[in-house]
Design a protein around this motif. Structure first.
Motif, PDB file in Angstrom:
ATOM      1  N   ALA A 110      40.651  64.857  31.955  1.00  0.00           N
ATOM      2  CA  ALA A 110      39.489  64.294  32.015  1.00  0.00           C
ATOM      3  C   ALA A 110      39.256  62.952  31.006  1.00  0.00           C
ATOM      4  CB  ALA A 110      38.272  65.313  31.855  1.00  0.00           C
ATOM      5  N   VAL A 111      39.528  63.466  29.773  1.00  0.00           N
ATOM      6  CA  VAL A 111      39.436  62.351  28.650  1.00  0.00           C
ATOM      7  C   VAL A 111      40.304  61.188  29.068  1.00  0.00           C
ATOM      8  CG1 VAL A 111      40.051  61.795  26.148  1.00  0.00           C
ATOM      9  CG2 VAL A 111      38.756  64.007  26.783  1.00  0.00           C
ATOM     10  N   ALA A 112      41.624  61.594  29.361  1.00  0.00           N
ATOM     11  CA  ALA A 112      42.571  60.495  29.477  1.00  0.00           C
ATOM     12  C   ALA A 112      41.896  59.739  30.790  1.00  0.00           C
ATOM     13  CB  ALA A 112      43.984  60.858  29.910  1.00  0.00           C
ATOM     14  N   GLU A 113      41.430  60.054  31.822  1.00  0.00           N
ATOM     15  CA  GLU A 113      41.065  59.280  32.914  1.00  0.00           C
ATOM     16  C   GLU A 113      39.800  58.646  32.596  1.00  0.00           C
ATOM     17  OE1 GLU A 113      42.517  58.947  35.790  1.00  0.00           O
ATOM     18  OE2 GLU A 113      44.124  60.094  34.954  1.00  0.00           O
ATOM     19  N   TRP A 114      38.856  59.124  31.736  1.00  0.00           N
ATOM     20  CA  TRP A 114      37.573  58.500  31.116  1.00  0.00           C
ATOM     21  C   TRP A 114      37.928  57.240  30.491  1.00  0.00           C
ATOM     22  CZ3 TRP A 114      35.865  58.663  25.927  1.00  0.00           C
ATOM     23  CH2 TRP A 114      34.565  58.192  25.580  1.00  0.00           C
ATOM     24  N   VAL A 115      38.935  57.305  29.729  1.00  0.00           N
ATOM     25  CA  VAL A 115      39.289  56.360  28.673  1.00  0.00           C
ATOM     26  C   VAL A 115      40.006  55.120  29.700  1.00  0.00           C
ATOM     27  CG1 VAL A 115      41.246  55.249  26.949  1.00  0.00           C
ATOM     28  CG2 VAL A 115      40.064  57.460  26.757  1.00  0.00           C
ATOM     29  N   ILE A 116      40.817  55.474  30.588  1.00  0.00           N
ATOM     30  CA  ILE A 116      41.384  54.287  31.610  1.00  0.00           C
ATOM     31  C   ILE A 116      40.208  53.852  32.413  1.00  0.00           C
ATOM     32  CG2 ILE A 116      43.101  54.139  33.623  1.00  0.00           C
ATOM     33  CD1 ILE A 116      44.526  56.423  31.900  1.00  0.00           C
ATOM     34  N   HIS A 117      39.548  54.711  33.281  1.00  0.00           N
ATOM     35  CA  HIS A 117      38.564  54.348  34.212  1.00  0.00           C
ATOM     36  C   HIS A 117      37.251  54.267  33.885  1.00  0.00           C
ATOM     37  CE1 HIS A 117      41.823  55.042  37.016  1.00  0.00           C
ATOM     38  NE2 HIS A 117      41.990  56.282  36.808  1.00  0.00           N
ATOM     39  N   GLY A 118      36.609  54.960  32.986  1.00  0.00           N
ATOM     40  CA  GLY A 118      35.400  54.919  32.609  1.00  0.00           C
ATOM     41  C   GLY A 118      35.114  53.732  31.559  1.00  0.00           C
ATOM     42  N   LEU A 119      36.300  53.679  30.571  1.00  0.00           N
ATOM     43  CA  LEU A 119      36.009  52.701  29.531  1.00  0.00           C
ATOM     44  C   LEU A 119      36.909  51.328  29.990  1.00  0.00           C
ATOM     45  CD1 LEU A 119      36.347  54.838  26.473  1.00  0.00           C
ATOM     46  CD2 LEU A 119      34.338  53.985  27.540  1.00  0.00           C
ATOM     47  N   GLN A 120      37.561  51.412  30.959  1.00  0.00           N
ATOM     48  CA  GLN A 120      38.350  50.371  31.623  1.00  0.00           C
ATOM     49  C   GLN A 120      39.372  49.912  30.534  1.00  0.00           C
ATOM     50  OE1 GLN A 120      35.855  47.771  33.386  1.00  0.00           O
ATOM     51  NE2 GLN A 120      35.360  48.939  35.287  1.00  0.00           N
ATOM     52  N   LEU A 121      39.878  50.771  29.978  1.00  0.00           N
ATOM     53  CA  LEU A 121      40.822  50.311  28.905  1.00  0.00           C
ATOM     54  C   LEU A 121      42.406  50.557  29.496  1.00  0.00           C
ATOM     55  CD1 LEU A 121      39.818  51.986  25.536  1.00  0.00           C
ATOM     56  CD2 LEU A 121      39.848  49.672  26.335  1.00  0.00           C
ATOM     57  N   PRO A 122      43.464  49.915  29.014  1.00  0.00           N
ATOM     58  CA  PRO A 122      44.796  49.949  29.562  1.00  0.00           C
ATOM     59  C   PRO A 122      45.326  51.353  29.705  1.00  0.00           C
ATOM     60  CG  PRO A 122      44.832  48.353  28.109  1.00  0.00           C
ATOM     61  CD  PRO A 122      43.636  48.901  27.936  1.00  0.00           C
ATOM     62  N   GLU A 123      46.120  51.645  30.902  1.00  0.00           N
ATOM     63  CA  GLU A 123      46.632  53.051  31.095  1.00  0.00           C
ATOM     64  C   GLU A 123      47.224  53.548  29.999  1.00  0.00           C
ATOM     65  OE1 GLU A 123      49.247  55.081  34.457  1.00  0.00           O
ATOM     66  OE2 GLU A 123      47.907  53.527  35.019  1.00  0.00           O
ATOM     67  N   GLU A 124      48.047  52.831  29.147  1.00  0.00           N
ATOM     68  CA  GLU A 124      48.799  53.407  28.155  1.00  0.00           C
ATOM     69  C   GLU A 124      47.910  53.745  26.873  1.00  0.00           C
ATOM     70  OE1 GLU A 124      48.811  48.590  27.960  1.00  0.00           O
ATOM     71  OE2 GLU A 124      49.316  50.245  29.256  1.00  0.00           O
ATOM     72  N   VAL A 125      46.594  53.446  26.833  1.00  0.00           N
ATOM     73  CA  VAL A 125      45.594  53.687  25.789  1.00  0.00           C
ATOM     74  C   VAL A 125      45.203  55.056  26.187  1.00  0.00           C
ATOM     75  CG1 VAL A 125      43.276  53.669  24.799  1.00  0.00           C
ATOM     76  CG2 VAL A 125      44.876  51.583  25.242  1.00  0.00           C
ATOM     77  N   GLY A 126      44.925  55.336  27.510  1.00  0.00           N
ATOM     78  CA  GLY A 126      44.588  56.835  28.206  1.00  0.00           C
ATOM     79  C   GLY A 126      45.743  57.591  28.059  1.00  0.00           C
ATOM     80  N   GLU A 127      46.954  57.230  28.038  1.00  0.00           N
ATOM     81  CA  GLU A 127      48.093  58.137  28.091  1.00  0.00           C
ATOM     82  C   GLU A 127      48.030  58.608  26.519  1.00  0.00           C
ATOM     83  OE1 GLU A 127      49.704  59.854  30.307  1.00  0.00           O
ATOM     84  OE2 GLU A 127      48.272  58.477  31.674  1.00  0.00           O
TER      85      GLU A 127
END
Length: 180
Positions: A110-127
């Motif tokens: 959920a945190v990784a998805e929130w970073v990628i989709h909610g905060l719209q940061l690059p996927e590598e940041v979520g990863e």
């Protein structure tokens, strides 16, 4: 003398195992208390509505609520979610309880998805969050020292990304917005 050595070693290992680390799936009471202290600007041991209003207004200067009615509505929403005894004040216990709720809801995925989709940061940041097993329980530790751990522990290299994550985590911890 030597009889107690194994007990001392065991105690030392247990004490190390209890140390709060990011990705351990536990909330750091010390970090949550530190966050509470930063919100409690008059240092009276509780967070009043004016202190929440100040925090919301500070978030607003960075793209959040700026109108008085938006700020008031946000403060009311925060109090309705966090002020469990409805006394108009937030105690450290109420903030800790809310932080644990965030931790329980925000799993690693959920945190990784929130970073990628909610905060719209690059996927590598979520990863980076996923590979470090970051959950909502880690937010209090990650916002300490102006988010230093986001760089040195999580590995976010771009300052703009760290600032965006730090602001969003503080907003969630303060009760601004909804936990994804």
């Amino acid at each position: 003398g030597l009889f107690y050595l194994p007990e001392l070693l065991l105690c030392g290992l247990l004490c190390l195992a209890r140390a709060d680390v990011i990705g351990d799936g536990r909330s750091s009471v010390a970090s949550t208390d530190e966050f509470f202290t930063t919100m409690d600007t008059d240092a009276d041991g509780q967070v009043e509505e004016f202190e929440i209003r100040e925090a919301v207004a500070a978030f607003g200067s960075d793209g959040g609520a700026t109108k008085v009615e938006d700020i008031e509505s946000t403060v009311e929403d925060i109090m309705s979610r966090m002020d469990s005894n409805t006394d108009g004040l937030l105690s450290d216990e109420e903030i800790e309880t809310y932080s644990k709720r965030i931790g329980a809801v925000l799993t690693v995925s959920a945190v990784a998805e929130w970073v990628i989709h909610g905060l719209q940061l690059p996927e590598e940041v979520g990863e980076l969050f996923r590979s470090n097993s970051v959950t909502g329980y880690d937010f209090a530790e990650l916002v300490e020292d102006d988010g230093a751990a986001l760089g040195h522990d999580i590995g976010i290299t771009r300052v703009v990304h760290r600032k965006k994550v730090l602001r969003a985590m503080k907003m969630l911890m303060t009760g601004v917005g909804n936990v994804p």
